[in-house]
Design a protein around this motif. Sequence first.
Motif, PDB file in Angstrom:
ATOM      1  N   LEU A   8       0.832  -1.208   0.000  1.00  0.00           N
ATOM      2  CA  LEU A   8       0.000   0.000   0.000  1.00  0.00           C
ATOM      3  C   LEU A   8       0.864   1.255   0.000  1.00  0.00           C
ATOM      4  CD1 LEU A   8      -2.569  -1.019   2.755  1.00  0.00           C
ATOM      5  CD2 LEU A   8      -2.845  -1.178   0.272  1.00  0.00           C
ATOM      6  N   VAL A   9       0.650   2.096  -0.992  1.00  0.00           N
ATOM      7  CA  VAL A   9       1.455   3.318  -1.064  1.00  0.00           C
ATOM      8  C   VAL A   9       0.590   4.556  -1.320  1.00  0.00           C
ATOM      9  CG1 VAL A   9       3.515   2.107  -1.847  1.00  0.00           C
ATOM     10  CG2 VAL A   9       1.931   3.012  -3.531  1.00  0.00           C
ATOM     11  N   GLY A  11      -0.640   6.997   0.791  1.00  0.00           N
ATOM     12  CA  GLY A  11      -0.690   8.159   1.701  1.00  0.00           C
ATOM     13  C   GLY A  11       0.035   9.401   1.200  1.00  0.00           C
ATOM     14  N   SER A  54      -0.083  -0.956  -4.691  1.00  0.00           N
ATOM     15  CA  SER A  54      -1.457  -0.488  -4.618  1.00  0.00           C
ATOM     16  C   SER A  54      -1.459   1.008  -4.354  1.00  0.00           C
ATOM     17  CB  SER A  54      -2.146  -1.248  -3.492  1.00  0.00           C
ATOM     18  OG  SER A  54      -3.223  -0.507  -3.011  1.00  0.00           O
ATOM     19  N   CYS A  55      -1.965   1.760  -5.328  1.00  0.00           N
ATOM     20  CA  CYS A  55      -1.789   3.215  -5.272  1.00  0.00           C
ATOM     21  C   CYS A  55      -3.124   3.925  -5.219  1.00  0.00           C
ATOM     22  CB  CYS A  55      -1.068   3.702  -6.524  1.00  0.00           C
ATOM     23  SG  CYS A  55       0.284   2.649  -7.030  1.00  0.00           S
ATOM     24  N   LEU A  84      -9.298   4.132  -1.900  1.00  0.00           N
ATOM     25  CA  LEU A  84     -10.287   3.208  -1.324  1.00  0.00           C
ATOM     26  C   LEU A  84     -10.023   2.876   0.133  1.00  0.00           C
ATOM     27  CD1 LEU A  84     -10.775   0.731  -4.325  1.00  0.00           C
ATOM     28  CD2 LEU A  84     -12.422   2.380  -3.413  1.00  0.00           C
ATOM     29  N   GLY A  85      -9.041   3.553   0.744  1.00  0.00           N
ATOM     30  CA  GLY A  85      -8.691   3.199   2.120  1.00  0.00           C
ATOM     31  C   GLY A  85      -7.836   1.942   2.122  1.00  0.00           C
ATOM     32  N   ARG A 140      -0.302   6.759  17.894  1.00  0.00           N
ATOM     33  CA  ARG A 140      -0.413   7.053  16.456  1.00  0.00           C
ATOM     34  C   ARG A 140      -0.591   5.792  15.607  1.00  0.00           C
ATOM     35  NH1 ARG A 140       3.940   8.831  14.053  1.00  0.00           N
ATOM     36  NH2 ARG A 140       5.384   8.914  15.804  1.00  0.00           N
ATOM     37  N   TYR A 141      -0.747   4.649  16.277  1.00  0.00           N
ATOM     38  CA  TYR A 141      -0.738   3.385  15.536  1.00  0.00           C
ATOM     39  C   TYR A 141      -1.986   2.563  15.833  1.00  0.00           C
ATOM     40  CZ  TYR A 141       4.125   4.835  15.146  1.00  0.00           C
ATOM     41  OH  TYR A 141       5.256   5.547  14.889  1.00  0.00           O
ATOM     42  N   GLY A 142      -1.950   1.312  15.376  1.00  0.00           N
ATOM     43  CA  GLY A 142      -3.024   0.378  15.679  1.00  0.00           C
ATOM     44  C   GLY A 142      -2.625  -0.476  16.872  1.00  0.00           C
ATOM     45  N   PHE A 155      -8.417  -4.912  18.364  1.00  0.00           N
ATOM     46  CA  PHE A 155      -7.603  -4.091  17.466  1.00  0.00           C
ATOM     47  C   PHE A 155      -8.171  -2.691  17.540  1.00  0.00           C
ATOM     48  CE2 PHE A 155      -5.902  -1.973  13.933  1.00  0.00           C
ATOM     49  CZ  PHE A 155      -4.789  -2.661  13.498  1.00  0.00           C
ATOM     50  N   TYR A 174       0.833  -7.976   7.040  1.00  0.00           N
ATOM     51  CA  TYR A 174      -0.112  -9.048   7.342  1.00  0.00           C
ATOM     52  C   TYR A 174       0.057 -10.227   6.399  1.00  0.00           C
ATOM     53  CZ  TYR A 174      -2.052  -4.388   8.188  1.00  0.00           C
ATOM     54  OH  TYR A 174      -2.199  -3.071   8.505  1.00  0.00           O
ATOM     55  N   GLU A 193      -7.953  -1.435   9.247  1.00  0.00           N
ATOM     56  CA  GLU A 193      -7.690  -1.299  10.681  1.00  0.00           C
ATOM     57  C   GLU A 193      -8.963  -1.016  11.471  1.00  0.00           C
ATOM     58  OE1 GLU A 193      -6.244   0.521   8.301  1.00  0.00           O
ATOM     59  OE2 GLU A 193      -4.081   0.156   8.338  1.00  0.00           O
ATOM     60  N   ASP A 217       8.673   3.555  11.658  1.00  0.00           N
ATOM     61  CA  ASP A 217       7.718   4.307  10.862  1.00  0.00           C
ATOM     62  C   ASP A 217       8.430   5.590  10.429  1.00  0.00           C
ATOM     63  OD1 ASP A 217       5.401   5.396   9.777  1.00  0.00           O
ATOM     64  OD2 ASP A 217       4.761   6.233  11.701  1.00  0.00           O
TER      65      ASP A 217
HETATM   66  N1  GDD Z   1      -3.648   2.279  -2.161  1.00  0.00           N
HETATM   67  C1  GDD Z   1      -3.985   2.965  -1.071  1.00  0.00           C
HETATM   68  N2  GDD Z   1      -5.214   3.562  -1.022  1.00  0.00           N
HETATM   69  N3  GDD Z   1      -3.114   3.025  -0.020  1.00  0.00           N
HETATM   70  C2  GDD Z   1      -3.489   3.723   1.070  1.00  0.00           C
HETATM   71  C3  GDD Z   1      -4.715   4.373   1.179  1.00  0.00           C
HETATM   72  C4  GDD Z   1      -5.635   4.293   0.053  1.00  0.00           C
HETATM   73  O1  GDD Z   1      -6.748   4.825   0.053  1.00  0.00           O
HETATM   74  N4  GDD Z   1      -4.770   4.986   2.383  1.00  0.00           N
HETATM   75  C5  GDD Z   1      -3.603   4.721   3.007  1.00  0.00           C
HETATM   76  N5  GDD Z   1      -2.811   3.962   2.210  1.00  0.00           N
HETATM   77  C6  GDD Z   1      -1.480   3.430   2.504  1.00  0.00           C
HETATM   78  C7  GDD Z   1      -0.482   4.461   3.019  1.00  0.00           C
HETATM   79  O2  GDD Z   1       0.300   4.988   1.969  1.00  0.00           O
HETATM   80  C8  GDD Z   1       0.392   3.643   3.959  1.00  0.00           C
HETATM   81  O3  GDD Z   1       1.440   2.988   3.272  1.00  0.00           O
HETATM   82  C9  GDD Z   1      -0.566   2.601   4.480  1.00  0.00           C
HETATM   83  O4  GDD Z   1      -1.634   2.511   3.544  1.00  0.00           O
HETATM   84  C10 GDD Z   1      -1.112   2.939   5.882  1.00  0.00           C
HETATM   85  O5  GDD Z   1      -1.785   4.184   5.824  1.00  0.00           O
HETATM   86  P1  GDD Z   1      -1.315   5.422   6.733  1.00  0.00           P
HETATM   87  O6  GDD Z   1      -2.210   6.552   6.385  1.00  0.00           O
HETATM   88  O7  GDD Z   1       0.146   5.624   6.629  1.00  0.00           O
HETATM   89  O8  GDD Z   1      -1.742   4.905   8.138  1.00  0.00           O
HETATM   90  P2  GDD Z   1      -1.044   5.179   9.553  1.00  0.00           P
HETATM   91  O9  GDD Z   1       0.419   5.335   9.413  1.00  0.00           O
HETATM   92  O10 GDD Z   1      -1.788   6.266  10.237  1.00  0.00           O
HETATM   93  O11 GDD Z   1      -1.348   3.803  10.333  1.00  0.00           O
HETATM   94  C11 GDD Z   1      -1.110   2.566   9.738  1.00  0.00           C
HETATM   95  O12 GDD Z   1       0.237   2.174   9.900  1.00  0.00           O
HETATM   96  C12 GDD Z   1       0.645   1.932  11.281  1.00  0.00           C
HETATM   97  C13 GDD Z   1       2.090   1.450  11.244  1.00  0.00           C
HETATM   98  O13 GDD Z   1       2.895   2.391  10.614  1.00  0.00           O
HETATM   99  C14 GDD Z   1      -2.047   1.528  10.372  1.00  0.00           C
HETATM  100  O14 GDD Z   1      -1.930   0.333   9.621  1.00  0.00           O
HETATM  101  C15 GDD Z   1      -1.688   1.282  11.836  1.00  0.00           C
HETATM  102  O15 GDD Z   1      -2.516   0.264  12.366  1.00  0.00           O
HETATM  103  C16 GDD Z   1      -0.239   0.858  11.940  1.00  0.00           C
HETATM  104  O16 GDD Z   1       0.124   0.688  13.305  1.00  0.00           O
END
Ligand code: GDD
Length: 371
Positions: A8-9, A11, A54-55, A84-85, A140-142, A155, A174, A193, A217
């Motif tokens: 997932l990339v 953000g 996944s972008c 799409l989250g 800031r995390y899960g 969770f 995962y 999450e 992170d």
């Molecule tokens: N393709 C796609 N589409 N990727 C997404 C989307 C989307 O709509 N939204 C977020 N991402 C990607 C971000 O680029 C990142 O690599 C990942 O999904 C997680 O999203 P973040 O927005 O960075 O979430 P976070 O950092 O607040 O929290 C997440 O990461 C923590 C660990 O670093 C969660 O997974 C937490 O539970 C986890 O602890």
Amino acid sequence: MSLRAVILVGGQGTRLRPLTDTTRKDMLPLVDRPLLSYTLEHLARHGVEEAVISCGYLPDQIEEAFGGGHSGVTLEYAVEETPLGTGGAIGFAARGLDRSFFALNGDSLREADLDQLVAFHRTTGAKATILLTPVADPSRYGLVRTAADGRVETFLEKPRPEEIDTDLINAGLYVLEPEVLELIPPDRAVSIEREVFPRLAADGAVYGIALPGYWLDVGTPESYLQAHRDVLERVFATEVGDALGADFTLVDPTAEVDPGARLVPPVYVGPRAVVEPGARLGSLAVLGAGSRLAAGSVVENAVVGSGATVGRGCSVIGSIVGDDAQIGSECALHNLAVVGPGASIGAGNFIDHGLRIGAGQSIPDRALRFS
Ligand code: GDD
Ligand code: MG
């Protein structure tokens, strides 16, 4: 059997501005290559041969750099029409998969034995297994509460302070069974999450395990510098670390380091970079490709991006200079100063206390001072 991976990339990386004004967060350089390269290297070391990037928006910079494959991993790209989250993105990128796969966040750095993670996943019969890591501040995390056997009881994404009763969090990687995809409606944004994991937890179908290794992170200038230090100190296994070798020094053969300059390991000097007489680079310093460190300057615990210039008599300590930035002579950049890519700083400026200069911004001579 080799598992596929969905990375997932999507953000935005806002906490790393202005560095992310011109480069997407996952493609920011870490020593000599993009952050995302380390994730692909890690997956490749554990037998992953194919991944889907996944972008949430156009992956131009990633496609330009990696094309159809990188570090021995064949790449495909799944681009959502609208983001799409995290869950929706996994559903979109993994549709049609009929066996276990990895899904992971592309914005962190990690080293863990993924074979062990998969072996644990198989022993519990879980639908999903989450790699866990301890952190000082889970807010800031899960947050993940588990039973003694690893079954996830709760969770909780972004827990409130009073909810924090463990230091274990979701490390953003995962192993998922295809059945998990059935819990993800295709037509709207879904957070894995906030929706999918809590539901699986209620069914006792998700497990978590903390494995020895490394996790960071990379979301702020501070953690960006930390990532550099950890790669340079060889805290975890990387190709760069191997190339640094026992003397913790990597100087590209095309770089020009004056015999009157001093390199203090760990240190990296990129291709065509120039270090002038009387300059000191290191310890824990990176000088990017084609950049120049002028006479008498000191760069320590700091990163100077590609094509940047640090003028005479400067000190850059605990700070970051973006790509193509120009720093005039006698400047001091201290304590998490960040100069954005392409910015131009006149002579005699003091940039301190986490001050960030925007991408392309110009600062006149002697305009900024801290007493
Ligand atoms: N393709 C796609 N589409 N990727 C997404 C989307 C989307 O709509 N939204 C977020 N991402 C990607 C971000 O680029 C990142 O690599 C990942 O999904 C997680 O999203 P973040 O927005 O960075 O979430 P976070 O950092 O607040 O929290 C997440 O990461 C923590 C660990 O670093 C969660 O997974 C937490 O539970 C986890 O602890
Ligand atoms: Mg993140």
